[in-house]
Motif scaffolding. Structure first.
Motif, PDB file in Angstrom:
ATOM      1  N   ALA A  84     -39.021  -2.505 -12.805  1.00  0.00           N
ATOM      2  CA  ALA A  84     -38.288  -3.398 -11.916  1.00  0.00           C
ATOM      3  C   ALA A  84     -38.522  -2.922 -10.490  1.00  0.00           C
ATOM      4  N   ASN A  85     -38.996  -3.821  -9.650  1.00  0.00           N
ATOM      5  CA  ASN A  85     -39.259  -3.480  -8.250  1.00  0.00           C
ATOM      6  C   ASN A  85     -38.109  -4.002  -7.400  1.00  0.00           C
ATOM      7  N   ILE A  86     -37.345  -3.033  -6.866  1.00  0.00           N
ATOM      8  CA  ILE A  86     -36.142  -3.378  -6.120  1.00  0.00           C
ATOM      9  C   ILE A  86     -35.650  -2.126  -5.402  1.00  0.00           C
ATOM     10  N   ALA A  87     -35.088  -2.301  -4.222  1.00  0.00           N
ATOM     11  CA  ALA A  87     -34.444  -1.181  -3.540  1.00  0.00           C
ATOM     12  C   ALA A  87     -33.175  -0.817  -4.304  1.00  0.00           C
ATOM     13  N   LEU A  88     -32.944   0.478  -4.486  1.00  0.00           N
ATOM     14  CA  LEU A  88     -31.820   0.896  -5.319  1.00  0.00           C
ATOM     15  C   LEU A  88     -30.488   0.410  -4.765  1.00  0.00           C
ATOM     16  N   TYR A  89     -30.337   0.370  -3.445  1.00  0.00           N
ATOM     17  CA  TYR A  89     -29.060  -0.085  -2.887  1.00  0.00           C
ATOM     18  C   TYR A  89     -28.769  -1.522  -3.314  1.00  0.00           C
ATOM     19  N   PRO A 101     -32.492  17.801  -8.167  1.00  0.00           N
ATOM     20  CA  PRO A 101     -32.311  16.423  -7.713  1.00  0.00           C
ATOM     21  C   PRO A 101     -33.309  16.039  -6.620  1.00  0.00           C
ATOM     22  N   ALA A 102     -33.768  14.794  -6.679  1.00  0.00           N
ATOM     23  CA  ALA A 102     -34.690  14.270  -5.674  1.00  0.00           C
ATOM     24  C   ALA A 102     -34.191  12.911  -5.191  1.00  0.00           C
ATOM     25  N   PHE A 103     -34.305  12.698  -3.885  1.00  0.00           N
ATOM     26  CA  PHE A 103     -33.821  11.469  -3.252  1.00  0.00           C
ATOM     27  C   PHE A 103     -34.989  10.767  -2.569  1.00  0.00           C
ATOM     28  N   TYR A 104     -35.223   9.533  -2.959  1.00  0.00           N
ATOM     29  CA  TYR A 104     -36.176   8.717  -2.213  1.00  0.00           C
ATOM     30  C   TYR A 104     -35.575   8.460  -0.837  1.00  0.00           C
ATOM     31  N   ILE A 105     -36.391   8.521   0.202  1.00  0.00           N
ATOM     32  CA  ILE A 105     -35.882   8.395   1.563  1.00  0.00           C
ATOM     33  C   ILE A 105     -35.087   7.103   1.740  1.00  0.00           C
ATOM     34  N   HIS A 106     -35.500   6.037   1.079  1.00  0.00           N
ATOM     35  CA  HIS A 106     -34.804   4.764   1.260  1.00  0.00           C
ATOM     36  C   HIS A 106     -33.494   4.693   0.480  1.00  0.00           C
ATOM     37  N   SER A 107     -33.280   5.626  -0.429  1.00  0.00           N
ATOM     38  CA  SER A 107     -31.959   5.762  -1.037  1.00  0.00           C
ATOM     39  C   SER A 107     -31.048   6.543  -0.096  1.00  0.00           C
ATOM     40  N   LEU A 108     -31.551   7.632   0.470  1.00  0.00           N
ATOM     41  CA  LEU A 108     -30.755   8.381   1.457  1.00  0.00           C
ATOM     42  C   LEU A 108     -30.298   7.470   2.585  1.00  0.00           C
ATOM     43  N   ARG A 133     -44.233  -3.754  -5.479  1.00  0.00           N
ATOM     44  CA  ARG A 133     -43.694  -2.433  -5.158  1.00  0.00           C
ATOM     45  C   ARG A 133     -43.377  -2.264  -3.678  1.00  0.00           C
ATOM     46  N   ALA A 134     -44.002  -3.057  -2.834  1.00  0.00           N
ATOM     47  CA  ALA A 134     -43.763  -2.940  -1.393  1.00  0.00           C
ATOM     48  C   ALA A 134     -42.335  -3.320  -1.013  1.00  0.00           C
ATOM     49  N   ILE A 135     -41.601  -3.944  -1.925  1.00  0.00           N
ATOM     50  CA  ILE A 135     -40.217  -4.335  -1.639  1.00  0.00           C
ATOM     51  C   ILE A 135     -39.357  -3.110  -1.331  1.00  0.00           C
ATOM     52  N   ASN A 136     -39.782  -1.946  -1.831  1.00  0.00           N
ATOM     53  CA  ASN A 136     -39.009  -0.721  -1.650  1.00  0.00           C
ATOM     54  C   ASN A 136     -39.806   0.319  -0.857  1.00  0.00           C
ATOM     55  N   ARG A 137     -40.660  -0.172   0.064  1.00  0.00           N
ATOM     56  CA  ARG A 137     -41.486   0.729   0.875  1.00  0.00           C
ATOM     57  C   ARG A 137     -41.381   0.358   2.354  1.00  0.00           C
ATOM     58  N   HIS A 138     -40.171   0.160   2.789  1.00  0.00           N
ATOM     59  CA  HIS A 138     -39.895  -0.222   4.172  1.00  0.00           C
ATOM     60  C   HIS A 138     -40.373   0.861   5.136  1.00  0.00           C
ATOM     61  N   GLN A 139     -40.754   0.437   6.330  1.00  0.00           N
ATOM     62  CA  GLN A 139     -41.060   1.367   7.415  1.00  0.00           C
ATOM     63  C   GLN A 139     -40.027   1.192   8.515  1.00  0.00           C
ATOM     64  N   TRP A 140     -39.328   2.276   8.805  1.00  0.00           N
ATOM     65  CA  TRP A 140     -38.310   2.256   9.855  1.00  0.00           C
ATOM     66  C   TRP A 140     -38.925   2.647  11.199  1.00  0.00           C
ATOM     67  N   GLN A 141     -38.543   1.938  12.250  1.00  0.00           N
ATOM     68  CA  GLN A 141     -38.742   2.464  13.600  1.00  0.00           C
ATOM     69  C   GLN A 141     -37.654   3.506  13.823  1.00  0.00           C
ATOM     70  N   LYS A 142     -38.054   4.718  14.182  1.00  0.00           N
ATOM     71  CA  LYS A 142     -37.089   5.806  14.226  1.00  0.00           C
ATOM     72  C   LYS A 142     -35.949   5.519  15.209  1.00  0.00           C
ATOM     73  N   ASP A 165     -31.560  23.769  -4.216  1.00  0.00           N
ATOM     74  CA  ASP A 165     -32.752  22.930  -4.054  1.00  0.00           C
ATOM     75  C   ASP A 165     -32.403  21.453  -4.126  1.00  0.00           C
ATOM     76  N   ALA A 166     -32.883  20.716  -3.156  1.00  0.00           N
ATOM     77  CA  ALA A 166     -32.796  19.257  -3.145  1.00  0.00           C
ATOM     78  C   ALA A 166     -34.042  18.747  -2.440  1.00  0.00           C
ATOM     79  N   LEU A 167     -34.603  17.685  -2.955  1.00  0.00           N
ATOM     80  CA  LEU A 167     -35.910  17.230  -2.493  1.00  0.00           C
ATOM     81  C   LEU A 167     -35.835  15.789  -2.007  1.00  0.00           C
ATOM     82  N   MET A 168     -36.608  15.485  -0.963  1.00  0.00           N
ATOM     83  CA  MET A 168     -36.722  14.115  -0.479  1.00  0.00           C
ATOM     84  C   MET A 168     -38.133  13.609  -0.732  1.00  0.00           C
ATOM     85  N   ILE A 169     -38.232  12.388  -1.262  1.00  0.00           N
ATOM     86  CA  ILE A 169     -39.511  11.724  -1.528  1.00  0.00           C
ATOM     87  C   ILE A 169     -39.763  10.718  -0.406  1.00  0.00           C
ATOM     88  N   THR A 170     -40.947  10.756   0.201  1.00  0.00           N
ATOM     89  CA  THR A 170     -41.208   9.837   1.304  1.00  0.00           C
ATOM     90  C   THR A 170     -42.700   9.627   1.500  1.00  0.00           C
TER      91      THR A 170
END
Length: 582
Positions: free
Chosen positions: A393-398, A430-437, A454-463, A60-65
């Motif tokens: 702390a609001n920040i992207a993990l990378y 284990p769970a992975f936020y999509i922006h960490s993956l 919090r929006a600092i870590n809520r990016h929207q990607w164009q696929k 089991d591994a989970l993605m948060i998005t």
């Protein structure tokens, strides 16, 4: 009526009596039990669930998005999301947490207007069901509050049903000084209703009005919502902000006994309706309070390991795992039927309340200062004495791992992979936020546009843009994505990484974070060692006592180890998983 059904009815009756004996002494318990069973469609011969069954494994591994983290022209975002998972993560991620996908008015979904429909900008129930048919689906039960624009709250203002008595109110003269606050805004909001001015309790914001579970009709409404979600394919229920559910002026209004009993009641109903379903409590609170939501194997199946993100980040930024190690040594092994939910990043920030009692003020200040230097923002709460305290702390993990306390360096990638290798080895799911993956960095434009940290870590990607980045093997996104997928794949094949397999902390110095895992059949042993420092470290192999008669292999590199060798050389931020096979 069979014995199982009698036992279930008695259990529900006991729950309701504990919850309502003080506030609704005249409640017709028998009738309420009948109604709850009818709403949940629990058959008279429903099997009694095994409280000690594990509905999870090392696979089991989970993605948060968010439902709209990925966008593509002419497609609903939920369709785009499924296409991406099918194309890029099939066989790697088997579970997905879609953050609130309902119509909402604020807080990126956590101020729900309508619990019964899917936000049309994302898709519809058909899209949700399609995801649930292929992946184990986790959804939020936003149970503490709803939107001030909801039908229920509009009826509260009009003093009409349903809703006129659904919301918690209190007198502004009441002593509310002991109430634990996760925010700095005032607790009560004056609202003009047909019955006059009412002061509505708002734990998080004035747009998120708290529901009043002293009214059994509110409980019944949420049981209806649970049944709907089960019918749409949801199998993991995240109880959002559950710790604040029950309020009593003059108390802390957090973690109250009635709150725990509501969790127990929901578990009883959910697991009788769907034995494989899972409840997870979202309680961003100090560690010992968080652990209480396991109950006696009768509350949450999973609890968030909220202390892991800040302590792991602190260890990697300082090169010293002392606090991480001390915390892990205090963590009780989860009993069968429960486990930990491990994550390092999520849609929220890195919670800092879970460091209370674990880091002192100087250490916490050093951590927050470093994260601010890496582009992060600190959100605050009001403490009991009225003073501000860092909440998250609001920040992207990378970006949070782009250097040490001393400043940025060139080990961003290595440090980031090390953090996830540690998480993957630990007891729990284990769970992975999509922006960490995807190694997404800070999104300052989105933060500034929204006005929320919090929006600092809520990016929207164009696929299409993301596909291009992932096709470039030299991009940070492809390097991280491929490395993490490989680690997840290795983990999935190791019985010693079962979420409930044995775990012991090893003591190999401040800069080496190490632990031992053993499979439940005791056939496989894995020694997990991580170098937290930006300099190479040598570890005496004698310190981990490899049995000479076994064949030892390092799982990540695939290299065979000689147990009689004197030293194990670890490069900066390198992790090794040393296994005797199985």
């Amino acid at each position: 009526m069979n014995a199982i059904n009698l036992q279930l009815r008695q259990k529900l009756s006991d729950h309701l009596h504990i919850i309502y004996q003080q506030v609704q002494p005249e409640l017709a318990i028998v009738d309420c039990v009948d109604e709850l069973l009818d709403i949940m469609q629990i058959a008279a011969d429903a099997p009694s669930p095994d409280a000690y069954a594990n509905h999870w494994s090392e696979r089991d591994a989970l993605m948060i998005t968010y439902g709209d983290s990925l966008l593509a022209p002419q497609e609903k975002p939920l369709e785009t999301l499924k296409n991406f998972i099918d194309e890029q993560l099939a066989g790697v991620i088997n579970s997905i947490h879609i953050l609130p996908f309902f119509p909402y008015s604020s807080d990126d979904g956590f101020s729900v207007i309508d619990y019964s429909t899917v936000n049309e900008s994302l898709g519809d129930w058909q899209h949700i069901r399609a995801l649930g048919e292929q992946y184990r689906l986790m959804a939020d039960l936003v149970i503490n509050h709803c939107s001030a624009r909801s039908y229920w709250f509009e009826n509260f203002i009009k003093q009409q049903s349903p809703g006129k008595d659904y919301f918690f109110t209190a007198s502004p003269q009441a002593d509310l000084s002991a109430v634990v606050r996760p925010r700095t805004n005032p607790l009560l909001q004056a609202v003009e209703t047909q019955a006059g001015t009412r002061h509505v309790w708002c734990t998080f914001s004035f747009d998120q009005v708290d529901l009043d579970f002293r009214n059994p009709e509110v409980l019944k409404q949420f049981v209806r919502i649970v049944r709907l979600y089960l019918d749409q394919g949801v199998r993991i229920f995240r109880l959002d902000a559950i710790a604040f559910l029950w309020k009593v002026p003059g108390t802390s209004s957090i973690n109250l006994p009635e709150t725990h009993e509501v969790v127990r009641l929901l578990r009883t109903l959910i697991e009788h309706a769907e034995p494989g379903a899972v409840i997870i409590t979202e309680t961003n609170i100090p560690n010992q309070e968080n652990l209480s939501y396991f109950g006696n194997n009768n509350e949450a199946h999973w609890i968030y390991n909220f202390s892991l993100p800040p302590l792991l980040v602190q260890a990697l930024l300082t090169g010293n795992g002392t606090h991480l190690k001390r915390w892990m040594m205090t963590m009780p092994p989860a009993r069968n039927g429960t486990t930990y939910f491990n994550f390092i990043a999520s849609h929220d920030g890195i919670g800092l309340r879970p460091t209370e009692g674990l880091l002192n003020d100087d250490e916490l200040n050093a951590l927050t200062h470093a994260l601010e230097q890496f582009g992060g923002r600190i959100s605050w709460r009001t403490s009991a004495d009225g003073s501000p305290r860092p909440y998250e702390a609001n920040i992207a993990l990378y970006d949070a791992l782009k250097g040490t306390i001393a400043g940025p360096d060139n080990f961003n990638f290595e440090r980031f992979i090390c953090a996830h290798a540690i998480m993957l080895g630990l007891e729990g799911v284990p769970a992975f936020y999509i922006h960490s993956l995807l190694a997404t960095g800070n999104d300052y434009q989105r933060m500034e546009h929204s006005g929320h940290n919090r929006a600092i870590n809520r990016h929207q990607w164009q696929k299409a843009q993301l596909d291009s980045q992932l096709a470039d093997p030299n991009s940070q996104h492809a390097r991280v994505f491929n490395a993490l997928k490989r680690l997840i794949g290795i983990r999935a094949e190791q019985p010693a990484f079962h979420p409930n397999a044995t775990q012991f902390t090893l003591h190999l110095g401040d800069s080496i974070f190490a632990f031992w895992r053993q499979s439940m059949d005791r056939q496989q042993n894995i020694f997990c060692l991580s170098n937290l420092a930006h300099t190479a470290q040598d570890v005496p192999l004698s310190a981990i006592n490899l049995v000479c008669t076994d064949n030892w292999r390092e799982l990540i590199s695939g290299e065979t180890l000689d147990p009689q060798a004197e030293l194990l050389h670890l490069a900066p931020y390198q992790t090794v998983w040393i296994s005797n096979g199985c």
